[in-house]
Design a protein around this motif. Sequence first.
Motif, PDB file in Angstrom:
ATOM      1  N   GLU A 104      -3.155   0.904  -4.440  1.00 51.49           N
ATOM      2  CA  GLU A 104      -3.320  -0.452  -3.930  1.00 51.49           C
ATOM      3  C   GLU A 104      -2.733  -1.484  -4.885  1.00 51.49           C
ATOM      4  N   SER A 105      -2.296  -2.601  -4.326  1.00 48.50           N
ATOM      5  CA  SER A 105      -1.737  -3.692  -5.116  1.00 48.50           C
ATOM      6  C   SER A 105      -2.756  -4.231  -6.113  1.00 48.50           C
ATOM      7  N   GLY A 106      -2.243  -4.682  -7.249  1.00 51.40           N
ATOM      8  CA  GLY A 106      -3.104  -5.299  -8.248  1.00 51.40           C
ATOM      9  C   GLY A 106      -3.905  -4.326  -9.078  1.00 51.40           C
TER      10      GLY A 106
ATOM     11  N   LEU B 251       0.861  -1.178   0.000  1.00 52.84           N
ATOM     12  CA  LEU B 251       0.000   0.000   0.000  1.00 52.84           C
ATOM     13  C   LEU B 251       0.898   1.229   0.000  1.00 52.84           C
ATOM     14  N   VAL B 252       0.696   2.108  -0.973  1.00 53.45           N
ATOM     15  CA  VAL B 252       1.504   3.318  -1.104  1.00 53.45           C
ATOM     16  C   VAL B 252       0.594   4.527  -0.939  1.00 53.45           C
TER      17      VAL B 252
ATOM     18  N   HIS C 201       0.200 -10.105 -11.205  1.00 54.07           N
ATOM     19  CA  HIS C 201       1.121 -10.594 -10.176  1.00 54.07           C
ATOM     20  C   HIS C 201       0.983  -9.814  -8.872  1.00 54.07           C
ATOM     21  N   GLY C 202       0.078  -8.820  -8.850  1.00 55.54           N
ATOM     22  CA  GLY C 202      -0.183  -8.086  -7.619  1.00 55.54           C
ATOM     23  C   GLY C 202       0.568  -6.784  -7.470  1.00 55.54           C
TER      24      GLY C 202
ATOM     25  N   ASP D  23       3.252   0.928   3.062  1.00 55.65           N
ATOM     26  CA  ASP D  23       2.626   0.033   4.047  1.00 55.65           C
ATOM     27  C   ASP D  23       2.546   0.685   5.423  1.00 55.65           C
ATOM     28  N   GLY D  24       2.172   1.972   5.416  1.00 55.63           N
ATOM     29  CA  GLY D  24       1.928   2.684   6.667  1.00 55.63           C
ATOM     30  C   GLY D  24       3.147   3.310   7.307  1.00 55.63           C
TER      31      GLY D  24
END
Length: 214
Positions: free
Chosen positions: A26-28, A2-3, A177-178, A62-63
């Motif tokens: 978000e990923s993906g 998560l960025v 691949h996420g 990622d927080g």
Amino acid sequence: MLVELRDYTKIIQGVTVLDKVSLTLESGKIYGVKGKNGSGKTMLLRALAGLIYPTAGSLLIDGTPLEKGHFPPSVGVLIETPSFVPKRTGLSNLLEISEIKGLISDQTVARALQAVGLDPKDPRPVRKYSLGMRQRLGIACAVMEWPSLLLLDEPVNALDPAGVEMACRLFDGARRHGAIVVIACHDSEELEGLFDERIDLSDGRIVGRRCPHE
């Protein structure tokens, strides 16, 4: 992964190039960043890559805030014109870059070249590559480690239609691949069809966001 950008502002020599930009990536998903020259697209990618540091606000991975001089732990970047050692082959250039982290084998590097339509055994040095070949090499460099964050600035510049189709397949593969994929471009219908979300920039500000498929 998560960025997040939180009120990210960057001022360079008195000019505000990014102005209170807030984003959650978000990923993906593939995010398209659109805007005219000077709108802040490249600076936004530089911010996400940790290549510039905010005057105000923050970048979180990622927080956790990304500290000055640090980079996201898994990132592939193609920003502006890719640069390589001119006298070396494409394979030699990528092998040397891959040694920095040591995450992938020589065979994986060779497969990345094949995936973008380049021959790993091509003996020509990069200085003899066409613009399109150099762009393909830049894409291979960005994707070869299957990064969690993939940042691409005008990635289909100088590519023929077959090259654009190849690039779209690779970027879609990274999404599957996420990865978080962020693509800055002026005007490309082929790329726009990939976007899960489009972000419009003007004068360093976000002026619009939409999901093209809704």
